[in-house]
Scaffold this active site. Structure first.
Site, PDB file in Angstrom:
ATOM      1  N   ASP A 275      13.612 -22.843 -52.763  1.00  0.00           N
ATOM      2  CA  ASP A 275      12.514 -22.707 -53.722  1.00  0.00           C
ATOM      3  C   ASP A 275      13.025 -22.169 -55.059  1.00  0.00           C
ATOM      4  O   ASP A 275      12.411 -21.291 -55.670  1.00  0.00           O
ATOM      5  CB  ASP A 275      11.423 -21.794 -53.149  1.00  0.00           C
ATOM      6  CG  ASP A 275      10.066 -22.048 -53.801  1.00  0.00           C
ATOM      7  OD1 ASP A 275       9.926 -23.052 -54.516  1.00  0.00           O
ATOM      8  OD2 ASP A 275       9.144 -21.230 -53.591  1.00  0.00           O
TER       9      ASP A 275
ATOM     10  N   PHE B  70       1.044 -16.776 -51.315  1.00  0.00           N
ATOM     11  CA  PHE B  70       0.607 -16.033 -50.130  1.00  0.00           C
ATOM     12  C   PHE B  70       0.796 -14.542 -50.266  1.00  0.00           C
ATOM     13  O   PHE B  70       0.674 -13.809 -49.291  1.00  0.00           O
ATOM     14  CB  PHE B  70       1.359 -16.526 -48.894  1.00  0.00           C
ATOM     15  CG  PHE B  70       1.068 -17.956 -48.627  1.00  0.00           C
ATOM     16  CD1 PHE B  70      -0.170 -18.353 -48.189  1.00  0.00           C
ATOM     17  CD2 PHE B  70       2.024 -18.919 -48.886  1.00  0.00           C
ATOM     18  CE1 PHE B  70      -0.465 -19.680 -47.993  1.00  0.00           C
ATOM     19  CE2 PHE B  70       1.747 -20.257 -48.687  1.00  0.00           C
ATOM     20  CZ  PHE B  70       0.499 -20.643 -48.244  1.00  0.00           C
ATOM     21  N   SER B  71       1.153 -14.114 -51.445  1.00  0.00           N
ATOM     22  CA  SER B  71       1.427 -12.686 -51.565  1.00  0.00           C
ATOM     23  C   SER B  71       0.983 -12.170 -52.919  1.00  0.00           C
ATOM     24  O   SER B  71       0.786 -12.926 -53.864  1.00  0.00           O
ATOM     25  CB  SER B  71       2.922 -12.437 -51.393  1.00  0.00           C
ATOM     26  OG  SER B  71       3.608 -12.962 -52.501  1.00  0.00           O
ATOM     27  N   THR B  72       0.823 -10.865 -52.950  1.00  0.00           N
ATOM     28  CA  THR B  72       0.560 -10.172 -54.208  1.00  0.00           C
ATOM     29  C   THR B  72       1.716  -9.206 -54.397  1.00  0.00           C
ATOM     30  O   THR B  72       2.167  -8.579 -53.435  1.00  0.00           O
ATOM     31  CB  THR B  72      -0.764  -9.391 -54.109  1.00  0.00           C
ATOM     32  OG1 THR B  72      -1.795 -10.331 -53.795  1.00  0.00           O
ATOM     33  CG2 THR B  72      -1.109  -8.710 -55.406  1.00  0.00           C
ATOM     34  N   VAL B  73       2.190  -9.093 -55.609  1.00  0.00           N
ATOM     35  CA  VAL B  73       3.305  -8.178 -55.873  1.00  0.00           C
ATOM     36  C   VAL B  73       2.784  -7.047 -56.766  1.00  0.00           C
ATOM     37  O   VAL B  73       2.153  -7.294 -57.791  1.00  0.00           O
ATOM     38  CB  VAL B  73       4.488  -8.923 -56.544  1.00  0.00           C
ATOM     39  CG1 VAL B  73       5.643  -7.961 -56.802  1.00  0.00           C
ATOM     40  CG2 VAL B  73       4.943 -10.089 -55.675  1.00  0.00           C
TER      41      VAL B  73
ATOM     42  N   GLY C 295       1.810 -14.556 -55.855  1.00  0.00           N
ATOM     43  CA  GLY C 295       2.419 -15.748 -55.306  1.00  0.00           C
ATOM     44  C   GLY C 295       1.339 -16.495 -54.558  1.00  0.00           C
ATOM     45  O   GLY C 295       0.158 -16.135 -54.626  1.00  0.00           O
TER      46      GLY C 295
ATOM     47  N   ILE D 198       1.599  -6.779 -60.365  1.00  0.00           N
ATOM     48  CA  ILE D 198       2.460  -7.363 -61.406  1.00  0.00           C
ATOM     49  C   ILE D 198       2.701  -8.858 -61.206  1.00  0.00           C
ATOM     50  O   ILE D 198       3.263  -9.516 -62.063  1.00  0.00           O
ATOM     51  CB  ILE D 198       3.812  -6.622 -61.489  1.00  0.00           C
ATOM     52  CG1 ILE D 198       4.466  -6.533 -60.096  1.00  0.00           C
ATOM     53  CG2 ILE D 198       3.645  -5.242 -62.101  1.00  0.00           C
ATOM     54  CD1 ILE D 198       5.874  -5.963 -60.135  1.00  0.00           C
ATOM     55  N   GLY D 199       2.283  -9.401 -60.075  1.00  0.00           N
ATOM     56  CA  GLY D 199       2.482 -10.837 -59.869  1.00  0.00           C
ATOM     57  C   GLY D 199       1.708 -11.348 -58.672  1.00  0.00           C
ATOM     58  O   GLY D 199       1.396 -10.590 -57.743  1.00  0.00           O
TER      59      GLY D 199
HETATM   60  N1  LIG Z   1      10.891  -7.706 -57.435  1.00  0.00           N
HETATM   61  C1  LIG Z   1      10.014  -8.085 -58.352  1.00  0.00           C
HETATM   62  N2  LIG Z   1       9.911  -7.435 -59.529  1.00  0.00           N
HETATM   63  C2  LIG Z   1       9.014  -7.842 -60.476  1.00  0.00           C
HETATM   64  N3  LIG Z   1       8.174  -8.886 -60.327  1.00  0.00           N
HETATM   65  C3  LIG Z   1       8.228  -9.574 -59.177  1.00  0.00           C
HETATM   66  C4  LIG Z   1       9.138  -9.208 -58.137  1.00  0.00           C
HETATM   67  N4  LIG Z   1       8.976 -10.090 -57.108  1.00  0.00           N
HETATM   68  C5  LIG Z   1       8.013 -10.940 -57.504  1.00  0.00           C
HETATM   69  N5  LIG Z   1       7.555 -10.648 -58.733  1.00  0.00           N
HETATM   70  C6  LIG Z   1       6.515 -11.367 -59.496  1.00  0.00           C
HETATM   71  O1  LIG Z   1       5.532 -11.847 -58.599  1.00  0.00           O
HETATM   72  C7  LIG Z   1       5.482 -13.296 -58.616  1.00  0.00           C
HETATM   73  C8  LIG Z   1       5.244 -13.785 -57.200  1.00  0.00           C
HETATM   74  O2  LIG Z   1       6.315 -13.369 -56.356  1.00  0.00           O
HETATM   75  P1  LIG Z   1       6.959 -14.333 -55.264  1.00  0.00           P
HETATM   76  O3  LIG Z   1       7.356 -15.611 -55.924  1.00  0.00           O
HETATM   77  O4  LIG Z   1       8.034 -13.591 -54.556  1.00  0.00           O
HETATM   78  O5  LIG Z   1       5.707 -14.544 -54.314  1.00  0.00           O
HETATM   79  P2  LIG Z   1       5.440 -15.741 -53.296  1.00  0.00           P
HETATM   80  O6  LIG Z   1       4.136 -15.497 -52.585  1.00  0.00           O
HETATM   81  O7  LIG Z   1       6.638 -15.939 -52.441  1.00  0.00           O
HETATM   82  O8  LIG Z   1       5.305 -16.918 -54.302  1.00  0.00           O
HETATM   83  P3  LIG Z   1       5.425 -18.453 -54.031  1.00  0.00           P
HETATM   84  O9  LIG Z   1       4.089 -18.998 -54.378  1.00  0.00           O
HETATM   85  O10 LIG Z   1       6.523 -18.903 -54.987  1.00  0.00           O
HETATM   86  O11 LIG Z   1       5.814 -18.616 -52.586  1.00  0.00           O
HETATM   87  C9  LIG Z   1       6.840 -13.725 -59.212  1.00  0.00           C
HETATM   88  O12 LIG Z   1       6.777 -14.983 -59.860  1.00  0.00           O
HETATM   89  C10 LIG Z   1       7.134 -12.591 -60.184  1.00  0.00           C
HETATM   90  O13 LIG Z   1       6.450 -12.810 -61.399  1.00  0.00           O
END
Ligand SMILES: Nc1ncnc2c1ncn2[C@@H]1O[C@H](COP(=O)(O)OP(=O)(O)OP(=O)(O)O)[C@@H](O)[C@H]1O
Length: 342
Positions: free
Chosen positions: A131, A14-17, A12, A9-10
């Site tokens: 952030d 360094f991560s995939t959600v 980032g 669903i998303g």
């Molecule tokens: N709890 C959640 N429920 C639904 N969607 C989420 C959730 N957490 C994150 N996402 C989706 O995933 C995307 C990436 O999550 P997140 O920003 O936590 O990852 P990251 O790797 O820390 O990103 P960044 O590049 O900002 O460091 C978010 O912008 C959002 O669209």
């Protein structure tokens, strides 16, 4: 808890959600039947996020964490954080659906008040989020709005060694650019940038195509210029932003002070979902990326939180900025390819 991974669903940096469901829904007790799992092959950000979320405890304006674990998937070791699932995605993805338009001011006021309550809790617990941006403000099916992504959050009581660079350039406060300071006040500056973007549908800083990234940082850190305040915003809104966009972090209003500002100190109970909110609820989010910068800054290198950019203290902001960027002129065209700074 055992769980199954669902659709992504998303993304980032360094991560995939992905979606996650407990493997035994009936026996899962305190866990919801649908969660979000944030997975990364790098441990630093996930570990920091878990530890900060644990320290913050329960707060209605902060995304809940149900635990962490490790899995091996397709031969790769992944660190996973199980989180409350925000079914309406992030404010950034919601805004995208409006094709460049912003949200109605009543909605902006309501979201701003909610984020401020979350920030007050974070700051009074001794942390800075570091952030704050629309990608990290999540929307839930019941209308709740919560702050997410504590991967870069800082313990304000810990010593400031190393001086790593954090966050997203467009939301960076002057003291972060100049002195590598990432305190509670920098979150308030970033919130101001988020308010402009929510209301106008455009980033708080306008950057001309072809301009150099360093000159952009100089505008934030050294010049007198402030982020754009939308003309159409009410007087209260403009005054609110004037308290966020104060260059000196000591003079900037705190989250606690801003909560009493008339821009947010209003009862929005009757305004739960306006027409655009309804539109959002109907649409299904496409998989969203969490960008760091809307421009393809080639002069910022991605590094993981485990190998953060280090720098030696330099005399002037200009020297410091020069040490952070190369001489290359970036491609300023808006792209999904945001660059990480952490
Ligand atoms: N709890 C959640 N429920 C639904 N969607 C989420 C959730 N957490 C994150 N996402 C989706 O995933 C995307 C990436 O999550 P997140 O920003 O936590 O990852 P990251 O790797 O820390 O990103 P960044 O590049 O900002 O460091 C978010 O912008 C959002 O669209």
């Amino acid at each position: 808890m055992e769980w199954f991974r669902g659709e992504t669903i998303g993304y980032g940096t360094f991560s995939t959600v992905s979606l996650a469901t407990p493997s035994n829904i009936k026996g899962s007790g305190e866990y919801p039947s649908l969660m979000a799992v944030k997975s990364s092959n790098s441990y630093g950000g996930i570990a920091n996020e878990k530890s900060v979320l644990d320290s913050l405890g329960d707060c209605p304006e902060i995304v809940r964490c149900f635990g962490e674990d490790q899995t091996v998937e397709k031969g790769e070791k992944l660190h996973n954080l199980l989180l409350e699932y925000a079914s309406r995605g992030s404010l950034a993805s919601q805004l995208k659906k409006l094709n460049g338009e912003g949200l109605p001011e009543t909605t902006v006021r309501r979201h701003t008040g909610t984020v401020l309550r979350g920030l007050r809790h974070i700051h009074s617990s001794g942390f800075a989020h570091c952030d704050i941006k629309l990608e990290n403000i999540l929307l839930f099916g019941d209308g709740a709005v919560k702050i997410a992504d504590f991967g870069l959050a800082r313990d304000l009581t810990a010593s400031k060694e190393g001086g790593e660079i954090r966050g997203t350039p467009l939301y960076m406060a002057p003291e972060s650019v100049n002195d590598n300071e990432y305190g509670a006040a920098a979150d308030v500056w970033a919130l101001g940038c988020a308010v402009v973007e929510m209301f106008s549908g455009e980033t708080a800083w306008t950057v001309e195509e072809g301009s150099h990234f360093m000159s952009f940082l100089l505008r934030i850190g050294v010049g007198e210029e402030l982020p754009r305040v939308p003309e159409e915003l009410s007087g209260e809104g403009k005054d609110f932003l004037s308290k966020c966009f104060v260059k000196d972090p000591e003079k900037r209003w705190t989250a606690e002070m801003l909560l009493n500002h008339p821009f947010v100190a209003v009862d929005c109970e009757d305004d739960d979902y306006d027409q655009r909110d309804e539109l959002f609820l109907k649409g299904k989010d496409e998989v969203s990326k969490s960008p760091r910068c809307p421009f393809g800054f080639p002069d910022w290198e991605s590094t993981s939180s485990e190998s953060e950019i280090q720098y030696q203290p330099l005399d002037s902001p200009v020297e410091r900025l020069a040490s952070l960027v190369s001489e290359r002129v970036p491609d300023w065209s808006v792209s999904e390819d945001w660059v990480t700074v952490r």
